[in-house]
Motif scaffolding. Structure first.
Motif, PDB file in Angstrom:
ATOM      1  N   GLY A 126       1.263  -6.992  -7.473  1.00 46.01           N
ATOM      2  CA  GLY A 126       1.501  -8.416  -7.677  1.00 46.01           C
ATOM      3  C   GLY A 126       2.088  -9.033  -6.433  1.00 46.01           C
ATOM      4  N   PHE A 127       2.208 -10.350  -6.449  1.00 43.32           N
ATOM      5  CA  PHE A 127       2.839 -11.068  -5.355  1.00 43.32           C
ATOM      6  C   PHE A 127       4.350 -10.962  -5.476  1.00 43.32           C
ATOM      7  CE2 PHE A 127      -1.237 -13.423  -5.875  1.00 43.32           C
ATOM      8  CZ  PHE A 127      -1.780 -13.100  -4.639  1.00 43.32           C
ATOM      9  N   ALA A 128       5.031 -11.061  -4.334  1.00 40.82           N
ATOM     10  CA  ALA A 128       6.479 -10.879  -4.328  1.00 40.82           C
ATOM     11  C   ALA A 128       7.203 -11.964  -5.110  1.00 40.82           C
ATOM     12  CB  ALA A 128       6.988 -10.843  -2.886  1.00 40.82           C
ATOM     13  N   ASN A 129       6.586 -13.120  -5.290  1.00 37.50           N
ATOM     14  CA  ASN A 129       7.234 -14.188  -6.045  1.00 37.50           C
ATOM     15  C   ASN A 129       6.892 -14.160  -7.529  1.00 37.50           C
ATOM     16  OD1 ASN A 129       4.541 -14.946  -5.307  1.00 37.50           O
ATOM     17  ND2 ASN A 129       4.999 -17.025  -5.973  1.00 37.50           N
ATOM     18  N   ASP A 130       6.110 -13.182  -7.984  1.00 38.09           N
ATOM     19  CA  ASP A 130       5.788 -13.051  -9.405  1.00 38.09           C
ATOM     20  C   ASP A 130       6.981 -12.506 -10.170  1.00 38.09           C
ATOM     21  OD1 ASP A 130       3.262 -13.978  -8.902  1.00 38.09           O
ATOM     22  OD2 ASP A 130       2.331 -11.987  -8.855  1.00 38.09           O
ATOM     23  N   ALA A 131       7.132 -12.950 -11.420  1.00 36.35           N
ATOM     24  CA  ALA A 131       8.222 -12.435 -12.254  1.00 36.35           C
ATOM     25  C   ALA A 131       7.967 -10.983 -12.637  1.00 36.35           C
ATOM     26  CB  ALA A 131       8.376 -13.301 -13.497  1.00 36.35           C
ATOM     27  N   VAL A 289      -9.295   1.528  -6.356  1.00 39.60           N
ATOM     28  CA  VAL A 289      -8.538   0.941  -7.456  1.00 39.60           C
ATOM     29  C   VAL A 289      -7.646  -0.190  -6.946  1.00 39.60           C
ATOM     30  CG1 VAL A 289      -6.850   1.416  -9.266  1.00 39.60           C
ATOM     31  CG2 VAL A 289      -8.602   3.103  -8.750  1.00 39.60           C
ATOM     32  N   ILE A 290      -6.999   0.030  -5.797  1.00 32.17           N
ATOM     33  CA  ILE A 290      -6.122  -0.997  -5.229  1.00 32.17           C
ATOM     34  C   ILE A 290      -6.925  -2.228  -4.820  1.00 32.17           C
ATOM     35  CG2 ILE A 290      -4.531  -1.505  -3.344  1.00 32.17           C
ATOM     36  CD1 ILE A 290      -3.703   1.411  -3.361  1.00 32.17           C
ATOM     37  N   GLU A 291      -8.064  -2.005  -4.198  1.00 33.97           N
ATOM     38  CA  GLU A 291      -8.886  -3.135  -3.750  1.00 33.97           C
ATOM     39  C   GLU A 291      -9.406  -3.952  -4.930  1.00 33.97           C
ATOM     40  OE1 GLU A 291     -12.981  -3.949  -1.156  1.00 33.97           O
ATOM     41  OE2 GLU A 291     -12.141  -1.932  -1.316  1.00 33.97           O
ATOM     42  N   ASP A 292      -9.908  -3.276  -5.971  1.00 32.07           N
ATOM     43  CA  ASP A 292     -10.409  -3.999  -7.140  1.00 32.07           C
ATOM     44  C   ASP A 292      -9.282  -4.736  -7.860  1.00 32.07           C
ATOM     45  OD1 ASP A 292     -12.894  -3.116  -6.560  1.00 32.07           O
ATOM     46  OD2 ASP A 292     -13.111  -1.763  -8.269  1.00 32.07           O
ATOM     47  N   ALA A 293      -8.086  -4.152  -7.875  1.00 33.81           N
ATOM     48  CA  ALA A 293      -6.959  -4.827  -8.521  1.00 33.81           C
ATOM     49  C   ALA A 293      -6.597  -6.113  -7.779  1.00 33.81           C
ATOM     50  CB  ALA A 293      -5.754  -3.893  -8.582  1.00 33.81           C
ATOM     51  N   MET A 294      -6.649  -6.098  -6.449  1.00 35.18           N
ATOM     52  CA  MET A 294      -6.362  -7.313  -5.694  1.00 35.18           C
ATOM     53  C   MET A 294      -7.420  -8.386  -5.956  1.00 35.18           C
ATOM     54  SD  MET A 294      -4.738  -6.176  -2.025  1.00 35.18           S
ATOM     55  CE  MET A 294      -6.118  -5.146  -1.539  1.00 35.18           C
ATOM     56  N   LYS A 295      -8.660  -7.963  -6.140  1.00 34.51           N
ATOM     57  CA  LYS A 295      -9.722  -8.933  -6.389  1.00 34.51           C
ATOM     58  C   LYS A 295      -9.644  -9.513  -7.802  1.00 34.51           C
ATOM     59  CE  LYS A 295     -13.111  -6.880  -3.198  1.00 34.51           C
ATOM     60  NZ  LYS A 295     -14.434  -6.208  -3.096  1.00 34.51           N
ATOM     61  N   LYS A 296      -9.462  -8.650  -8.805  1.00 36.30           N
ATOM     62  CA  LYS A 296      -9.534  -9.100 -10.192  1.00 36.30           C
ATOM     63  C   LYS A 296      -8.208  -9.657 -10.706  1.00 36.30           C
ATOM     64  CE  LYS A 296     -13.046  -5.595 -11.195  1.00 36.30           C
ATOM     65  NZ  LYS A 296     -13.381  -4.365 -11.965  1.00 36.30           N
ATOM     66  N   GLU A 297      -7.099  -9.055 -10.297  1.00 31.92           N
ATOM     67  CA  GLU A 297      -5.801  -9.454 -10.841  1.00 31.92           C
ATOM     68  C   GLU A 297      -5.090 -10.492  -9.979  1.00 31.92           C
ATOM     69  OE1 GLU A 297      -4.959  -8.490 -13.734  1.00 31.92           O
ATOM     70  OE2 GLU A 297      -6.479  -6.935 -14.033  1.00 31.92           O
ATOM     71  N   LEU A 298      -5.266 -10.420  -8.655  1.00 29.34           N
ATOM     72  CA  LEU A 298      -4.553 -11.330  -7.760  1.00 29.34           C
ATOM     73  C   LEU A 298      -5.436 -12.441  -7.212  1.00 29.34           C
ATOM     74  CD1 LEU A 298      -2.400  -8.797  -5.681  1.00 29.34           C
ATOM     75  CD2 LEU A 298      -1.909  -9.849  -7.900  1.00 29.34           C
TER      76      LEU A 298
END
Length: 730
Positions: A126-131, A289-298
């Motif tokens: 997640g992004f650093a500013n996400d809860a 897995v990390i790359e797909d998570a950045m695309k789909k989740e972030l």
């Protein structure tokens, strides 16, 4: 006697004979002549000032640029407040750089920092500013000839014992007489402890539970009447994808066409060398897995956009340098992050919980780590990494349920929907409160692709508490196959000059390995005497054979005089090519491609350590870690015992901290008043504490966080920068 002629001087004679020394003021060479150094008084400033280090200069440049942007933003704000136009005569902005600064200043602090914390079962990102971060299963489903539940003739997990070629129908016999005897012993011990604490029990509670489960039958619910039905992953008939990652992979039907098999890149906290045959494949799935998570989740769909982002990568306390250097290279070269920094899990947990002096106990899915943190630093000799966790509890829990005539006796953890069901049952019903052992009735729904939902009701007695007690008696867990393939495709890191293994070790970890060899023989594998490495599929033996007893701690002390800690990686000489795909930068091979012999005994110790599965009861391991951190300082010992904090999803059970407190007070009665085991403050989820600490660390200003590795630095120095950049000894 011959002499010079009369009336002629010596110079005249030399001039006539052509021997006179003349000087036409012409240099003998065009090369500049350097005068000799005065050996009595000379001085040099080479590498004696911080600004002579590239890492320091890069940090200073970043701080200067930040101050310039802040000053420009301040001037712009003042000008706009006074009505002064901020444009040139044509009405356009001054330059593109000003426009970029305007955009940067308007962004929320931390929105350009991605925090990544991978684990054996889940990835937090997640992004650093996400809860809170996004949770993504760390799994890849690949097209295969058969799925994981069809392999090996469809052998289920937990594995059933066959008698005369068939599995017994009686649940009490399906796991062998040894397991049945162990369950009876555990139940008797629990009953005695409950009576000692004056907790009333029904005399025939066990019989009532078994009789109820025998008569229980499922209730069928049609799909359109199920409000919580699952959306399964649909596989297109034309051009099916080669691989699927994350939660969608766990929702692929078992009978899909084509078949898909699940691969977990991380196993027991290590790269999965058991299910993969090539290093490139396991690393590819890991970063996929990390790359797909950045695309789909972030929502970061293009890699070129990552040039604007920074990355905080959370790594284990006892990390492997191969993975750290590979991650650095991958994030810099392939992903293209602007900058990246690494942070240890225990330190990140202390940041997330705002503790300055604590003992972090992180119980994950397949590993349990312990480390003492003091004033923002992990104490190196206190680091422990043990290879058991929540999945071992899940497997033992299912075996115990089946042993008590669980109505869904065909449960198989190799099936995806059964695995998700088992995790749900563990999270809902497991408890460490001894007052919950009353024989309650519970319900669950079984949902499988293409089938109607089945609603089951069942009763439990001591099944809700005995699996969790396994953390304090790990001999009840199944360790078969956990060391299979170790060091078969991913070699350890070696120092470039003396060729010794330089992955970090600790005195506390050596004591854990010593305990495992003496108390759990099945945790040690045997290799041939002439072999120097374990085979890809080592055989588990009941009694390891050695010439002498293994004592890793004493041998480490003999080599260094003190327990060996993290060895610094020597920088490679100029012109040394940096290896790709995770090869350690310290690899050194001879002219014929073979590795020269090490100059000390560290290689043998590293190989012996790889043949031992680190296992120790959780309460004893905590005391070992704290004693190594305190170093006979009674005040520090009491401070660490009073600041034990539980994190991780493996210990997310009601009453676990209280139960652990009682165990520690039993071992250390003289310090019973100081012992306190707590949970993260502010009702923060135990599973997210380490990620939260990474987000806090990433949002520190550049003056407070000098561990960032920038692209410019990495292009020049490569992974050698880590020695100067990391907050811990590398």
């Amino acid at each position: 006697m011959a002499g010079k002629p009369k009336g002629k001087s010596g110079k005249a004679q030399q001039r006539e004979e052509g021997l006179e020394k003349t000087d036409n003021n012409l240099p003998l060479t065009s090369w500049p002549q350097v005068p000799m150094i005065n050996q009595k008084n000379y001085y040099t400033e080479y590498l004696k000032r911080e600004d002579q280090y590239l890492a320091y200069r890069t940090l200073q440049e970043e701080n200067t640029n930040r101050m310039v942007r802040e000053a420009r933003d301040k001037d712009r704000a003042l000008a706009q407040g006074n009505g002064v136009p901020m444009a040139n005569g044509n009405g356009a902005a001054d330059n593109d750089e000003d426009m970029m600064d305007v955009d940067d200043s308007s962004e929320i602090h931390g929105s350009k920092i991605i925090v990544i914390h991978p684990g054996s079962q889940n990835l937090r990102i997640g992004f650093a500013n996400d809860a809170i971060p996004k949770t993504v299963p760390m799994v890849v489903a690949r097209r295969w000839k058969e799925n994981e539940s069809e392999e090996n003739g469809g052998e289920p997990l937990p594995k059933r014992v066959k008698i005369d070629g068939e599995v017994p129908e009686e649940p009490e016999k399906q796991f062998g007489e040894e397991f049945a005897s162990m369950c009876n012993t555990l139940s008797a011990d629990l009953k005695a402890r409950l009576r000692y604490k004056k907790i009333r029990l029904m005399p025939n509670s066990k019989e009532l539970v078994v009789n109820y489960n025998r008569r229980s039958t499922p209730e069928m619910i049609t799909e359109h009447n199920d409000p919580h039905r699952i959306e399964w992953t649909e596989i297109p008939a034309r051009n099916p994808p080669d691989c699927i990652t994350g939660a969608a992979a766990l929702r692929i039907p078992e009978n899909s066409k084509p078949r898909y098999k699940l691969f977990w890149p991380i196993k027991n906290g290590w790269l999965n060398e058991k299910d993969y045959k090539q290093k490139n494949m396991v690393l590819n799935d890991y970063f996929l897995v990390i790359e797909d998570a950045m695309k789909k989740e972030l929502g970061v769909t293009r890699k070129k956009d990552l040039q604007q982002y920074s990355c905080v990568f959370v790594i284990p306390d006892l990390y492997e340098k191969v993975l750290v250097q590979t991650a650095l290279e991958e994030f810099m070269r392939d992903f293209g992050f602007r900058r990246i920094c690494f942070m240890q899990e225990s330190l990140a947990a202390s940041f997330g919980a705002s503790y300055t002096m604590t003992c972090i106990v992180d119980v994950g899915a397949e590993k349990t780590s312990i480390c003492c943190v003091e004033d923002g630093m992990c104490i190196e000799d206190s680091r422990i990494n043990m290879k058991y966790g929540g999945r071992d509890v899940t497997e033992f829990y299912i075996k115990k349920l089946i042993h008590s005539h669980f109505p869904y006796s065909d449960i198989n953890l190799k099936r995806r929907y059964d695995f998700l069901l088992a995790e749900e049952l563990k999270q809902k019903f497991l408890s460490m409160n001894e007052t919950d052992v009353v024989g309650n009735t519970y319900e669950f729904h079984l949902r499988a692709a293409g089938q109607d939902t089945r609603k089951y009701s069942f009763r439990v007695y001591d099944e809700i508490i005995l699996p969790g007690i396994g953390y304090f008696d790990p001999s009840r867990f199944n360790f078969e196959g956990k060391l299979d393939g170790r060091r078969s495709i991913v070699d350890r890191s070696y120092d470039l000059y003396d060729n010794s293994p330089n992955d970090p070790t600790s005195a506390a970890q050596a004591m854990v390995l010593q305990w495992a060899t003496q108390n759990i023989p099945s945790a040690t594998i045997q290799v041939a005497e002439s072999s120097t490495k374990p085979t890809a599929t080592p055989a588990i033996t009941a009694t390891p054979q050695r010439d002498r007893p293994l004592n890793l701690l004493s041998r480490l002390q003999e080599m260094d005089g003190t327990p060996r800690s993290s060895a610094a990686n020597s920088p490679a000489p100029e012109g040394t090519p940096q290896p790709r795909q995770g090869s350690p930068s310290g690899d050194a091979t001879g002219a014929n491609g073979t590795r020269p012999e090490p100059i000390d005994d560290r290689l043998r110790i590293a190989e012996e350590s790889d043949r031992i599965l680190p296992i120790m009861p959780l309460d004893e391991a905590i005391i070992v870690s704290i004693r190594q951190a305190a170093r006979s300082d009674d005040r520090k010992m009491r401070d660490f015992l009073g600041g034990v904090m539980l994190v991780g999803g493996g210990c997310k059970m009601p009453g676990f901290n209280t139960f652990l407190e009682d165990r520690l007070r039993t071992i250390l009665p003289g310090m019973a008043k100081e012992i306190m085991v707590g949970l993260p403050p502010r009702e923060l989820d135990q599973q997210l504490v380490a990620w939260k600490g990474g987000s806090v660390f990433g949002r520190l200003s550049s003056s407070g966080n000098d561990s960032w590795v920038y692209q410019k630095e990495y292009d020049i120095l490569g992974s050698k920068l880590l020695v100067q950049k990391l907050m811990f000894a590398y």
